[in-house]
Design an enzyme around this catalytic site. Structure first.
Site, short mmCIF file in Angstrom:
data_model
loop_
_atom_site.label_atom_id
_atom_site.label_comp_id
_atom_site.label_asym_id
_atom_site.label_seq_id
_atom_site.Cartn_x
_atom_site.Cartn_y
_atom_site.Cartn_z
N HIS A 269 -0.55 4.16 -0.08
CA HIS A 269 -1.36 4.98 0.85
C HIS A 269 -1.48 6.43 0.40
CE1 HIS A 269 -2.90 5.86 5.03
NE2 HIS A 269 -3.33 4.63 4.87
N GLU B 100 -1.01 -0.48 -4.13
CA GLU B 100 -2.29 0.17 -3.85
C GLU B 100 -2.14 1.67 -3.73
OE1 GLU B 100 -5.46 0.24 -0.11
OE2 GLU B 100 -4.42 -1.63 -0.62
N HIS C 23 -12.27 -2.22 0.02
CA HIS C 23 -11.53 -1.61 1.13
C HIS C 23 -12.36 -1.76 2.39
CE1 HIS C 23 -10.36 2.17 3.44
NE2 HIS C 23 -9.17 1.65 3.19
N GLU D 190 -10.16 3.41 -2.71
CA GLU D 190 -10.74 3.60 -1.38
C GLU D 190 -11.20 5.04 -1.16
OE1 GLU D 190 -7.36 4.14 1.91
OE2 GLU D 190 -6.94 2.48 0.54
N ASP E 183 0.84 -1.20 0.00
CA ASP E 183 0.00 0.00 0.00
C ASP E 183 0.87 1.25 0.00
OD1 ASP E 183 -2.00 1.85 0.26
OD2 ASP E 183 -2.83 1.04 2.12
#
Length: 384
Positions: free
Chosen positions: A187, A211, A287, A237, A185
């Protein structure tokens, strides 16, 4: 027709907002409308929608309720409104399923699978000592893991920072072998130039996906990043509707979408997003670093979605320091994992029974979670 007569909202630890909706015949449905760190704001949006559009109305026309909540306001979309709609939508489906004696997925076309694979988080916000933790999770039966790639990054950072991210992934890969999937991730902490460098550097260790390589406001950079790597790209997400996802489907840059059932308009909307994704040969991996109602909603959609790949879940995640997912359930065995899979539930509605007494008890506590504010060495703010 069974009408909506009452609702209550409960802020509960660690950072969740639960919605209880009741109908004239006493049927209760639960939803989880929350933006992590903005629960008070979403609470006000839920109250506005319930008071103006849903109290006194019949439960069953869920599609019409969704359209009314979304299109009934001149200003639409965004995390707050779509999360409020999402939690209400979950509760309505829960009631409808209970009223008809069927799981929600049966009302959406029936099961496409018997179970869905789940992945387990390792490490925390600033990932460290992940190899040992990865081994523990695999020993516990998980075949898929996810970890944060980095701490905060400069817009253009040094080779040592890249190597530190590579070293963490290398150690995890060496610890668990090639039979385990490892999601990485980014993020949204990573700028476009660093995303390209990191993807190239991580590629030898075969992540399941990278991700959110860039923030969604920079999704126009995804085709360029995708051209630099063979690693599957996942995102979504912080995308809230089918219209937000339309661009990434059309440009072909994304391989896995990750809408959140508590942020992207609930069961009604995510099922539509998933069907759009199927047409573009894109997988669904919802998510869900949230609570049991959000997770139950995810599993209902996973159950009836052919292109569902894997499910995030937040048991023992680093956010859940005071309460965890199973604490709020009358029967926590519904989320028992067998060799890294969770079975599709057969109970009506969302397939879970909330421990209402525990919810009320926990809602008496002060809940004021906000994400950390991170800064660079020069004092400027950076992405968390």
């Amino acid at each position: 027709m069974n009408q909506i007569v009452d609702y209550e909202l409960f802020e509960v630890p660690p950072r969740w907002l639960f919605l209880r909706v009741e109908t004239a015949d006493g049927t209760v449905g639960w939803g989880e409308p929350v933006v992590e760190g903005r629960s008070h704001t979403v609470r006000a949006a839920v109250e506005e929608l319930m008071d103006n559009h849903l109290l006194g109305e019949p439960v069953n026309p869920i599609e019409d309720h969704w359209q009314t909540m979304y299109r009934g306001g001149f200003y639409r979309g965004g995390p707050v409104l779509m999360s409020a709609i999402a939690g209400i939508d979950q509760a309505l489906w829960d009631i409808k399923g209970k009223s008809l004696g069927a799981p929600v997925y049966e009302l959406l076309g029936g099961a496409a699978r018997d179970s869905i694979r789940v992945y387990q988080w390792i490490g925390g916000d600033r990932p460290s000592e992940v190899a040992e933790e990865a081994t523990q999770k695999v020993d516990a039966g998980f075949s898929a893991l996810k970890m944060n790639a980095t701490e905060e990054l400069e817009r253009v950072d040094n080779p040592a920072t890249v190597e530190a991210a590579v070293d963490r992934l290398r150690k995890v890969r060496e610890a668990v072998g090639d039979g385990v999937d490892i999601g990485v991730d980014f993020h949204g902490r990573v700028t476009k130039p660093m995303a390209k460098r990191l993807a190239k550097a991580l590629e030898p260790y075969d992540p399941m996906f990278i991700e959110e390589p860039v923030l969604p406001e920079h999704n126009d950079a995804l085709p360029d990043i995708a051209a630099h790597t063979t690693i599957p790209i996942a995102t979504g997400e912080r995308m809230y509707s089918r219209w937000d996802f339309k661009e990434v489907f059309e440009d072909g840059s994304v391989d896995v979408i990750q809408p959140d059932l508590s942020h992207a308009g609930g069961i009604t909307e995510v099922k539509k997003i998933a069907s759009m994704a199927e047409a573009y040969d894109v997988a669904l991996a919802p998510h869900c670093p949230l609570g049991p109602i959000a997770l139950a909603s995810c599993v209902q959609v996973d159950a009836c979605t052919p292109n569902a790949l894997i499910q995030e879940q937040s048991l023992n995640i680093h956010y859940n320091e005071t309460s965890d997912v199973l604490d709020y359930l009358e029967d926590p065995t519904v989320f028992e994992y067998d060799n890294g899979y969770v079975s599709v539930p057969d109970a009506p509605g969302l397939g879970i029974e909330i421990n209402e007494e525990y919810v009320r008890e926990q809602s008496e506590k002060t809940v004021n979670w906000h994400n950390p504010i991170w800064r660079h060495e020069d004092g400027s703010i950076t992405e968390w």
